[in-house]
Write a protein that holds these residues in place. Structure first.
Motif, short mmCIF file in Angstrom:
data_model
loop_
_atom_site.label_atom_id
_atom_site.label_comp_id
_atom_site.label_asym_id
_atom_site.label_seq_id
_atom_site.Cartn_x
_atom_site.Cartn_y
_atom_site.Cartn_z
N ASP A 13 -8.38 91.94 -21.10
CA ASP A 13 -8.70 93.06 -20.22
C ASP A 13 -8.14 92.83 -18.81
N LEU A 14 -8.09 91.58 -18.36
CA LEU A 14 -7.52 91.29 -17.05
C LEU A 14 -6.02 91.53 -17.06
N ARG A 15 -5.36 91.11 -18.15
CA ARG A 15 -3.91 91.36 -18.26
C ARG A 15 -3.62 92.86 -18.28
N ASP A 16 -4.46 93.63 -19.02
CA ASP A 16 -4.26 95.07 -19.06
C ASP A 16 -4.44 95.69 -17.68
N ALA A 17 -5.43 95.21 -16.94
CA ALA A 17 -5.66 95.73 -15.59
C ALA A 17 -4.47 95.40 -14.68
N GLN A 18 -3.93 94.19 -14.82
CA GLN A 18 -2.78 93.82 -14.01
C GLN A 18 -1.57 94.69 -14.33
N ASP A 19 -1.36 94.96 -15.62
CA ASP A 19 -0.25 95.84 -16.00
C ASP A 19 -0.44 97.24 -15.42
N MET A 20 -1.69 97.74 -15.47
CA MET A 20 -1.96 99.06 -14.94
C MET A 20 -1.72 99.11 -13.43
#
Length: 42
Positions: A13-20
């Motif tokens: 979820d942290l990686r997804d947030a960083q991508d967003m």
């Protein structure tokens, strides 16, 4: 670094947030360039 140290991988979820956030930053920069271009023409 010890061989027993955990891998330095953030959770999904942290990686997804960083991508967003990265995409939002690129979109914001592009929008600013377009706005400057439009304001410069007028």
């Amino acid at each position: 670094m010890l061989w027993s140290d955990p891998e330095n991988k953030p959770p999904k979820d942290l990686r997804d947030a960083q991508d967003m956030m990265r995409r939002a930053g690129l979109l914001l920069a592009l929008a600013m360039v377009v706005a400057m271009f439009v304001l410069g023409i007028r």
